[in-house]
Design an enzyme around this catalytic site. Structure first.
Site, PDB file in Angstrom:
ATOM      1  N   SER A 177      35.778  35.421  54.865  1.00 38.78           N
ATOM      2  CA  SER A 177      35.293  34.677  56.028  1.00 38.78           C
ATOM      3  C   SER A 177      34.369  35.573  56.832  1.00 38.78           C
ATOM      4  O   SER A 177      34.623  36.776  56.988  1.00 38.78           O
ATOM      5  CB  SER A 177      36.459  34.186  56.897  1.00 38.78           C
ATOM      6  OG  SER A 177      37.245  35.273  57.363  1.00 38.78           O
ATOM      7  N   CYS A 193      44.635  41.163  60.635  1.00 42.74           N
ATOM      8  CA  CYS A 193      44.785  42.033  59.466  1.00 42.74           C
ATOM      9  C   CYS A 193      45.656  43.250  59.754  1.00 42.74           C
ATOM     10  O   CYS A 193      45.532  44.291  59.088  1.00 42.74           O
ATOM     11  CB  CYS A 193      43.419  42.460  58.933  1.00 42.74           C
ATOM     12  SG  CYS A 193      42.403  41.053  58.441  1.00 42.74           S
TER      13      CYS A 193
END
Length: 234
Positions: A177, A193
């Site tokens: 993305s 993340c």
């Protein structure tokens, strides 16, 4: 998933390049992607790249730490099954689902992830943005010298693209993305993340009035510079 015609889709016997209009429901799209991967694995469908946007949601990869989900009530949370940790998807973010057959491209997972990163970096380069890999931090990062440095004096860095891949019978799915113009405050509900020391940015946040269509064309052009099959050449 409803089949589309040009200019939304480019399909040949060997490759499909598709732009999905509007906001794509996550569960429906994931099911369609998994079905397509099964078709590719048995030789019943060509490789595919799907470009789309999702409504606001969080996804949890296989390494997600529950403590990194700060605001679970803010948006729907989906278990993605891809590699990686928590990430956000939403309007203004170009999601790219890459269904590529590594049986034809060399069964090298590390090389494939490197290629995905290189594809993102080359795409950003078309807009004068210098993206970079960072050891121990999956994704693509940009340096923000105009912002205050880190406590250790190093330049501040922010993530502009996330990567999360899964393989089934050596066919890839999920993908990447790129933040074009999402609401960056939506990332506040997670530790993106699993990395809290660095922020998140977008092309528009960097001062670049770039459209989703601009990004799509750059992705298509740069695909051939990294991978050995170009949808333009088919």
């Amino acid at each position: 998933m409803t089949p589309m015609t040009a200019p939304d889709a480019l399909m040949t016997d060997a490759f499909e390049w598709r732009v999905l209009p509007g906001l794509s429901d996550y569960t429906t799209t994931l099911a369609a992607m998994e079905a397509r991967v099964a078709q590719i694995a048995r030789g019943a469908a060509p490789e595919a790249i799907w470009l789309l946007e999702h409504p606001p949601l969080y996804t949890a990869g296989t390494s997600a730490n529950p403590a990194d989900l700060i605001a679970p009530e803010r948006f729907p949370v989906h278990v993605a099954g891809r590699g990686g940790q928590y990430t956000y998807h939403g309007p203004g973010q170009r999601v790219v689902y890459a269904m590529l057959d590594l049986n034809k491209r060399g069964r090298d997972v590390r090389c494939f992830v490197h290629q995905i990163e290189a594809w993102v970096i080359a795409t950003l380069g078309e807009f004068g943005v210098t993206g970079a890999r960072r050891a121990g931090r999956v994704g693509v990062w940009v340096t923000r010298p105009e912002k205050p440095p880190q406590p250790d004096g190093s330049p501040r860095e922010e993530k502009i693209a996330a990567i999360g891949i899964k393989l089934r019978r050596w066919v890839s799915f999920h993908g990447l993305s790129i933040n074009v113009e999402p609401d960056l405050s939506h990332f506040d509900g997670i530790v993106p993340c699993g990395i809290s020391a660095h922020g998140v940015t977008s092309l528009v946040d960097l001062g670049l009035p770039i459209t989703m269509e601009d990004v799509d064309l750059a992705l298509q052009r740069q695909f051939a510079t990294v991978f050995d099959t170009s949808p333009d050449a088919l």
